[in-house]
Design an enzyme around this catalytic site. Structure first.
Site, PDB file in Angstrom:
ATOM      1  N   THR A 146      40.634  46.188  39.343  1.00 27.90           N
ATOM      2  CA  THR A 146      41.894  46.893  39.602  1.00 27.90           C
ATOM      3  C   THR A 146      42.871  46.717  38.454  1.00 27.90           C
ATOM      4  OG1 THR A 146      43.826  46.943  41.049  1.00 27.90           O
ATOM      5  CG2 THR A 146      42.612  44.894  41.016  1.00 27.90           C
ATOM      6  N   SER A 181      49.254  39.997  44.047  1.00 30.10           N
ATOM      7  CA  SER A 181      48.927  39.705  45.458  1.00 30.10           C
ATOM      8  C   SER A 181      47.667  38.853  45.492  1.00 30.10           C
ATOM      9  CB  SER A 181      48.677  40.995  46.261  1.00 30.10           C
ATOM     10  OG  SER A 181      47.390  41.516  45.961  1.00 30.10           O
ATOM     11  N   TYR A 183      45.049  39.559  47.081  1.00 25.96           N
ATOM     12  CA  TYR A 183      43.930  40.495  46.890  1.00 25.96           C
ATOM     13  C   TYR A 183      43.674  40.722  45.402  1.00 25.96           C
ATOM     14  CZ  TYR A 183      42.248  45.058  45.565  1.00 25.96           C
ATOM     15  OH  TYR A 183      41.608  46.054  44.903  1.00 25.96           O
ATOM     16  N   HIS A 184      44.765  41.072  44.654  1.00 24.74           N
ATOM     17  CA  HIS A 184      44.576  41.340  43.229  1.00 24.74           C
ATOM     18  C   HIS A 184      44.029  40.087  42.524  1.00 24.74           C
ATOM     19  CE1 HIS A 184      47.399  44.746  44.141  1.00 24.74           C
ATOM     20  NE2 HIS A 184      46.630  45.362  43.268  1.00 24.74           N
ATOM     21  N   LYS A 187      40.305  39.792  42.602  1.00 25.73           N
ATOM     22  CA  LYS A 187      39.622  40.615  41.591  1.00 25.73           C
ATOM     23  C   LYS A 187      39.646  39.936  40.220  1.00 25.73           C
ATOM     24  CE  LYS A 187      38.979  44.606  43.990  1.00 25.73           C
ATOM     25  NZ  LYS A 187      37.782  45.428  44.063  1.00 25.73           N
TER      26      LYS A 187
HETATM   27  N1  USQ Z   1      54.792  51.512  47.526  1.00 24.26           N
HETATM   28  C1  USQ Z   1      55.992  52.084  47.936  1.00 24.26           C
HETATM   29  N2  USQ Z   1      56.039  52.592  49.185  1.00 24.26           N
HETATM   30  C2  USQ Z   1      54.987  52.564  50.049  1.00 24.26           C
HETATM   31  C3  USQ Z   1      53.776  51.991  49.621  1.00 24.26           C
HETATM   32  C4  USQ Z   1      53.707  51.476  48.344  1.00 24.26           C
HETATM   33  O1  USQ Z   1      56.980  52.136  47.182  1.00 24.26           O
HETATM   34  O2  USQ Z   1      55.136  53.053  51.176  1.00 24.26           O
HETATM   35  C5  USQ Z   1      54.704  50.962  46.172  1.00 24.26           C
HETATM   36  C6  USQ Z   1      54.244  49.499  46.131  1.00 24.26           C
HETATM   37  O3  USQ Z   1      55.318  48.623  46.306  1.00 24.26           O
HETATM   38  C7  USQ Z   1      53.594  49.434  44.751  1.00 24.26           C
HETATM   39  C8  USQ Z   1      53.039  50.843  44.539  1.00 24.26           C
HETATM   40  O4  USQ Z   1      53.697  51.677  45.484  1.00 24.26           O
HETATM   41  O5  USQ Z   1      54.568  49.193  43.772  1.00 24.26           O
HETATM   42  C9  USQ Z   1      51.536  50.953  44.775  1.00 24.26           C
HETATM   43  O6  USQ Z   1      51.252  50.442  46.070  1.00 24.26           O
HETATM   44  P1  USQ Z   1      49.900  50.875  46.845  1.00 24.26           P
HETATM   45  O7  USQ Z   1      50.003  50.336  48.225  1.00 24.26           O
HETATM   46  O8  USQ Z   1      49.648  52.323  46.682  1.00 24.26           O
HETATM   47  O9  USQ Z   1      48.781  50.154  45.966  1.00 24.26           O
HETATM   48  P2  USQ Z   1      48.357  48.630  45.833  1.00 24.26           P
HETATM   49  O10 USQ Z   1      48.848  47.766  46.942  1.00 24.26           O
HETATM   50  O11 USQ Z   1      48.695  48.200  44.440  1.00 24.26           O
HETATM   51  O12 USQ Z   1      46.776  48.700  45.996  1.00 24.26           O
HETATM   52  C10 USQ Z   1      46.021  49.905  45.832  1.00 24.26           C
HETATM   53  C11 USQ Z   1      44.687  49.720  46.529  1.00 24.26           C
HETATM   54  C12 USQ Z   1      43.933  48.602  45.819  1.00 24.26           C
HETATM   55  C13 USQ Z   1      43.819  48.891  44.346  1.00 24.26           C
HETATM   56  C14 USQ Z   1      45.196  49.123  43.737  1.00 24.26           C
HETATM   57  C15 USQ Z   1      45.163  49.594  42.320  1.00 24.26           C
HETATM   58  O13 USQ Z   1      44.872  49.436  47.896  1.00 24.26           O
HETATM   59  O14 USQ Z   1      42.634  48.484  46.400  1.00 24.26           O
HETATM   60  O15 USQ Z   1      43.207  47.811  43.686  1.00 24.26           O
HETATM   61  O16 USQ Z   1      45.851  50.185  44.484  1.00 24.26           O
HETATM   62  S1  USQ Z   1      46.516  48.979  41.381  1.00 24.26           S
HETATM   63  O17 USQ Z   1      47.771  49.229  42.108  1.00 24.26           O
HETATM   64  O18 USQ Z   1      46.518  49.645  40.104  1.00 24.26           O
HETATM   65  O19 USQ Z   1      46.326  47.549  41.268  1.00 24.26           O
END
Ligand code: USQ
Length: 390
Positions: A146, A181, A183-184, A187
């Site tokens: 990720t 997190s 989770y991260h 990875k």
């Molecule tokens: N966010 C909001 N509002 C929401 C949901 C999320 O502002 O209702 C924000 C979060 O705070 C964060 C961003 O949007 O800053 C991304 O959050 P997300 O829930 O879309 O993604 P994340 O928790 O980072 O995890 C997801 C997948 C995970 C993958 C990751 C890629 O669930 O499996 O590894 O995206 S990355 O984000 O590039 O690490």
């Protein structure tokens, strides 16, 4: 020539469309999955938006529609003997590894969920690496990592490695990680273990540091409702754009956490499948760990929310934004410049985010709006205990 492709986590949001895509082009595909996502959904009282049949029902629908078989292998990657037996029996050319707990919020619920996430993800991958070493050393591992492993450092992010000059000498290291997190972090631990397995045992691997995936369908999942993928919109398994589209349809505020300057790499579900296919078709050399940053565009969450809001308003939906108190601990304004050229050089042709695509998603969601569970949109899973502010 047909290849033998083993998709770990092939019952999930990304694994299922990946398995169908390889099967459609004539590869011999098996799905290995412990069906745990279905248990977590029941535990947390959340559900995918589109109805999803049992794995057997999905596979027989695919057989009926395409005339092709995908073999199910049901079991748990944390069971070492099962992993050895599976590789010995299927003899994969390529192992595509999505078989992990994928949610950052899930991993932050409490100590039990954090420990489960890290044990499940790290031990499963360790078992896989040892099994590859002992019974399938020629297989190419394509592992879903990720972008969140890197965090948001104040310098450019390279694809996996960084060359450091120190006291007149230089060395290339894995790029330093600052994940946000538990989770991260799991990875990150995987990445180090995979690096070890390529350096010490000569295994071949590609670690795909993927951004946030959005989208509801691929060419194969769109063929029939029984082939739909597991599209989540809840606070735990739903990712940003998917959630925002469902919130717009439900008429509840689009939840931009905090100021909304959090910038991430994003990609379409179709491009996940394309990237994994490109990585599989050009295997890493023995002893090498390739690392690709797998996303096509960067957005702030505020930009994403505005794009969805505008599209929904054009369609006559009463969408609105809300700066929701951020349940996470993360930078809300920051520098972000990650390189992402390796997959483009291999031939990736991105499906970029367009108003048309958001319209298509909104239309598909409207058709299932009666299944939206409002309570699962906001579940208030916090990264840190609320401060006492009296
Ligand atoms: N966010 C909001 N509002 C929401 C949901 C999320 O502002 O209702 C924000 C979060 O705070 C964060 C961003 O949007 O800053 C991304 O959050 P997300 O829930 O879309 O993604 P994340 O928790 O980072 O995890 C997801 C997948 C995970 C993958 C990751 C890629 O669930 O499996 O590894 O995206 S990355 O984000 O590039 O690490």
């Amino acid at each position: 020539m047909a290849h033998r492709i083993l998709v770990l986590g092939g019952d999930g949001y990304l694994g299922w469309p990946t398995a169908l895509a390889f099967s459609a082009r004539g590869d011999r595909v098996a799905i290995l999955d412990n069906l745990a996502k279905r248990t977590w959904e029941a535990e947390l009282d959340v559900a995918p938006l589109l109805p999803i049949g049992s794995l057997d029902e999905r596979l027989s629908a695919w057989r009926h529609i395409s005339g092709r078989d995908i073999e199910p292998i049901v079991g748990d990657l944390t069971d070492c003997d099962f992993v050895y037996d599976s590789l010995r029996t299927f003899r994969p050319d390529t192992i595509i590894h999505y078989g992990e707990q994928p949610s950052a919020p899930y991993s932050m619920i409490d100590a039990r969920h954090a420990a489960f996430t890290q044990a499940n993800n790290v031990i499963g991958t360790l078992n896989l690496l040892f099994a590859m070493r002992d019974v399938s050393p020629e297989s190419h591992l394509v592992k879903l990592g990720t972008m969140g492993e890197y965090g948001t450092p104040d310098v450019d992010i390279e694809e996996g490695y960084l060359t450091v000059r120190h006291n007149g000498r230089s060395h290339t290291f894995l790029y330093p990680k600052t994940p946000g997190s538990m989770y991260h972090l799991s990875k990150v631990h995987d990445s180090h273990n995979i690096h070890f397995a390529t350096r010490i045992w000569g295994l071949r691997a590609t670690d795909l540091n993927q951004g946030v995936v959005y989208g509801i369908e691929t060419d194969q999942t769109a063929l029939d409702p029984r082939l739909a993928t597991s599209f989540h919109y809840d606070e735990i398994f739903g990712t940003a754009l998917n959630r925002f589209c469902v919130q717009a349809v439900a008429g509840t505020p689009i939840t931009v956490y905090g100021r909304g300057g959090q910038t991430r790499g994003y990609l379409n579900l179709r491009d996940t499948v394309a990237c994994v296919t490109l990585a599989s078709d050009t295997p890493a050399e023995p002893g090498a760990l390739r690392i690709f940053n797998q996303f096509t565009e960067t957005f702030t969450v505020l930009e994403l929310a505005e794009r969805v809001c505008d599209a929904a308003l054009h369609l006559g939906m009463p969408a609105q934004l809300e700066h929701h108190p951020n349940p996470r601990v993360e930078a809300e304004e920051h520098y972000y410049n990650p390189r992402h050229s390796a997959l483009l050089e291999l031939g990736l042709q991105p499906h970029l985010l367009s108003e048309e695509l958001i319209d298509t998603m909104l239309d598909r969601i409207v058709a299932h709006r009666e299944r939206i569970r409002l309570a699962s949109l906001t579940m208030d899973i916090r990264w840190a205990p609320a401060r006492v502010t009296d």
